[in-house]
Design an enzyme around this catalytic site. Sequence first.
Site, PDB file in Angstrom:
ATOM      1  N   ASP A 151       0.834  -1.200   0.000  1.00  0.00           N
ATOM      2  CA  ASP A 151       0.000   0.000   0.000  1.00  0.00           C
ATOM      3  C   ASP A 151       0.869   1.251   0.000  1.00  0.00           C
ATOM      4  OD1 ASP A 151      -2.057   1.812   0.289  1.00  0.00           O
ATOM      5  OD2 ASP A 151      -3.076   0.682   1.843  1.00  0.00           O
ATOM      6  N   CYS A 205      -6.214   4.031  -3.648  1.00  0.00           N
ATOM      7  CA  CYS A 205      -6.448   2.673  -3.143  1.00  0.00           C
ATOM      8  C   CYS A 205      -7.633   1.935  -3.757  1.00  0.00           C
ATOM      9  CB  CYS A 205      -6.638   2.724  -1.632  1.00  0.00           C
ATOM     10  SG  CYS A 205      -5.273   3.479  -0.731  1.00  0.00           S
ATOM     11  N   LYS A 245      -6.060  -5.553   3.951  1.00  0.00           N
ATOM     12  CA  LYS A 245      -6.934  -4.393   3.757  1.00  0.00           C
ATOM     13  C   LYS A 245      -7.931  -4.612   2.615  1.00  0.00           C
ATOM     14  CE  LYS A 245      -6.379   0.350   2.003  1.00  0.00           C
ATOM     15  NZ  LYS A 245      -5.440   1.474   1.821  1.00  0.00           N
ATOM     16  N   HIS A 281     -11.068  -2.320   1.723  1.00  0.00           N
ATOM     17  CA  HIS A 281     -11.305  -0.994   1.144  1.00  0.00           C
ATOM     18  C   HIS A 281     -12.147  -1.027  -0.135  1.00  0.00           C
ATOM     19  CE1 HIS A 281      -9.545   3.340   0.703  1.00  0.00           C
ATOM     20  NE2 HIS A 281     -10.802   3.303   1.127  1.00  0.00           N
ATOM     21  N   HIS A 300       1.330   2.439   4.030  1.00  0.00           N
ATOM     22  CA  HIS A 300       0.386   3.551   4.126  1.00  0.00           C
ATOM     23  C   HIS A 300       0.522   4.236   5.484  1.00  0.00           C
ATOM     24  CE1 HIS A 300      -3.433   5.731   4.044  1.00  0.00           C
ATOM     25  NE2 HIS A 300      -3.653   5.324   2.807  1.00  0.00           N
ATOM     26  N   ASP A 320      -0.221  -0.690  -4.847  1.00  0.00           N
ATOM     27  CA  ASP A 320      -1.551  -0.290  -5.322  1.00  0.00           C
ATOM     28  C   ASP A 320      -1.550   1.078  -5.982  1.00  0.00           C
ATOM     29  OD1 ASP A 320      -1.174   1.206  -3.006  1.00  0.00           O
ATOM     30  OD2 ASP A 320      -3.248   1.016  -2.340  1.00  0.00           O
ATOM     31  N   ASN A 321      -0.533   1.887  -5.703  1.00  0.00           N
ATOM     32  CA  ASN A 321      -0.397   3.206  -6.335  1.00  0.00           C
ATOM     33  C   ASN A 321       0.981   3.746  -6.003  1.00  0.00           C
ATOM     34  OD1 ASN A 321      -2.763   3.806  -3.906  1.00  0.00           O
ATOM     35  ND2 ASN A 321      -0.759   4.755  -3.659  1.00  0.00           N
TER      36      ASN A 321
END
Length: 598
Positions: free
Chosen positions: A85, A123, A177, A179, A270, A328-329
């Site tokens: 993350d 996310c 996670k 989300h 994160h 994820d990014n």
Amino acid sequence: MAPKGCAGPPPLPPARACVWPGKVLAMGALAVFWVLSLLTYGYLSWGQGLKEEEEGALRAQAGGEGPEPHNPATSQPHIIFILADDQGFRDVGYHGSEIKTPTLDKLAAEGVKLENYYVQPICTPSRSQFITGKYQIHTGLQHSIIRPTQPNCLPLDNATLPQKLKEVGYSTHMVGKWHLGFYRKECMPTRRGFDSFFGSLLGSGDYYTHYKCDSPGVCGYDLYENDHAAWDYDNGLYSTQMYTQRVQQILASHNPAKPIFLYIAYQAVHSPLQAPGRYLEHYRSIININRRRYAAMLSCLDEAIHNVTLALKAYGFYNNSIIIYSSDNGGQPMAGGSNWPLRGSKGTYWEGGIRAVGFVHSPLLKNKGTVCKELVHITDWYPTLISLAEGQIDEDIQLDGYDVWETISEGLRSPRVDILHNIDPMYTKAKNGSWAAGYGIWNTAIQSAIRVQHWKLLTGNPGYGDWVPPQSFSNLGPNRWHNERITLSTGKSLWLFNITADPYERVDLSSRYPGIVKKLLRRLSQFNKTAVPVRYPAKDPRSNPRLNGGVWGPWYKEDKKRKANKNKAGRKKSKAKKEKGPKARSSFPSCLAGVPRG
């Protein structure tokens, strides 16, 4: 209380907790030896190869019955998808980072590095695209993330990856996670195809207490086991450690002769920036405190992945497994991440927000130790993994992903020639955007980004486009004096780059190649015609954890009278459909509102 380490020996799995008394002494000796070996040599020694005694100790902890890692009994591969993350593009050893990631470096070096691999800039969109194989414009998640207080989740009419894998005999487990929304019970991971779920429902939270405040007075506990709050696990364990132990438990109790899908979505790296103290000691030389904490978190994550890989070998899964690693990014420099030398950061459509760290590691790869520079997108995992699992994709399902296994494993050309990064009609419009700037084809006030072969086009406001070099991090944060800052108030609302020749997006070619610009604008317009309405409802006060036992979780209960009226209306609508033919309707605002279809 903070643990001393990140991912220590796994607790005994319930199914194998009982052992013969004669084995206890031997088991204890092996376990102690394993722990001492880790403390003495550290996980950094894994680069020299996994030690047989470590694998043996893991099997001994499982009651001495763990299978030897030899030939698989199933032709279907075990699939392990690990999602980090907010890991920045530079934040891995093999991209030149000062952060030590020996496990990731080794796995990637022995597998296939994906160096033209794309995700989404935040996310929820990335996770939704992975699990459905569809772009955001086709699930209604074009705008922002799913907020904790919103009555919103991944649309229930989308067949998810775990659901498709279950159809062909896979055991499916998610750790980490989610989300993707939880306001209704039907939105929960266990209702979307996972046999088990252990993790958090929200986008972030405290790594030790597992609490999250969305706003003042709106706070709650966010750790779940399947469909219930996991209060029994509220022992102050750091989430990276806790999730790794759960993965080890799952592997210890599963028969490797049967295929398994493990989706491990770590919370790290994160914010909030929290890490066990011993990892911070390795990075005293990093002056910036956010960068130092971030580095410690990433080292802890790297060690956790070492232990997951060790468990795969110890319990007989590894030889028939496919391990996929992805962020994820992009990273957020203000929160310690680095995307250098790429432009931009998390939340933007510059390369720094959407170009991700990614690789595949597997004994099943035909060309190991290679670099794949072909175009690969996060939606591609859906059809690729279903195909590898010997599953079927319904012909009437319109996917945006492609099967890229031969591209990755054998070095063949990618079937993908373009990527719609997104079209977000709700994002703040660019002040200088217009239909005239878009040659009458597209309103450049709309935030959008598309890639076609070597070309990338951005319109609207793509987000802050700074370049943040590593040396700019001071003890006060990224030093703006050393950043290359670009102001978006110069009248521009459209950019064109040749990403192959200019991956750092330094030379805007939009005025030089108007023909290419028009071609990409037409492609954007074509995609826009297929978009479904945006799903971004207002927050619901019923979501407050105070009204739900102090826990974030499903709160939405549809009024019975309203439900009856809705069902009645649905029957009328169905009857009208048969008489008049199909017509799309939605209670959400249209994503095409105010955007002409030409």
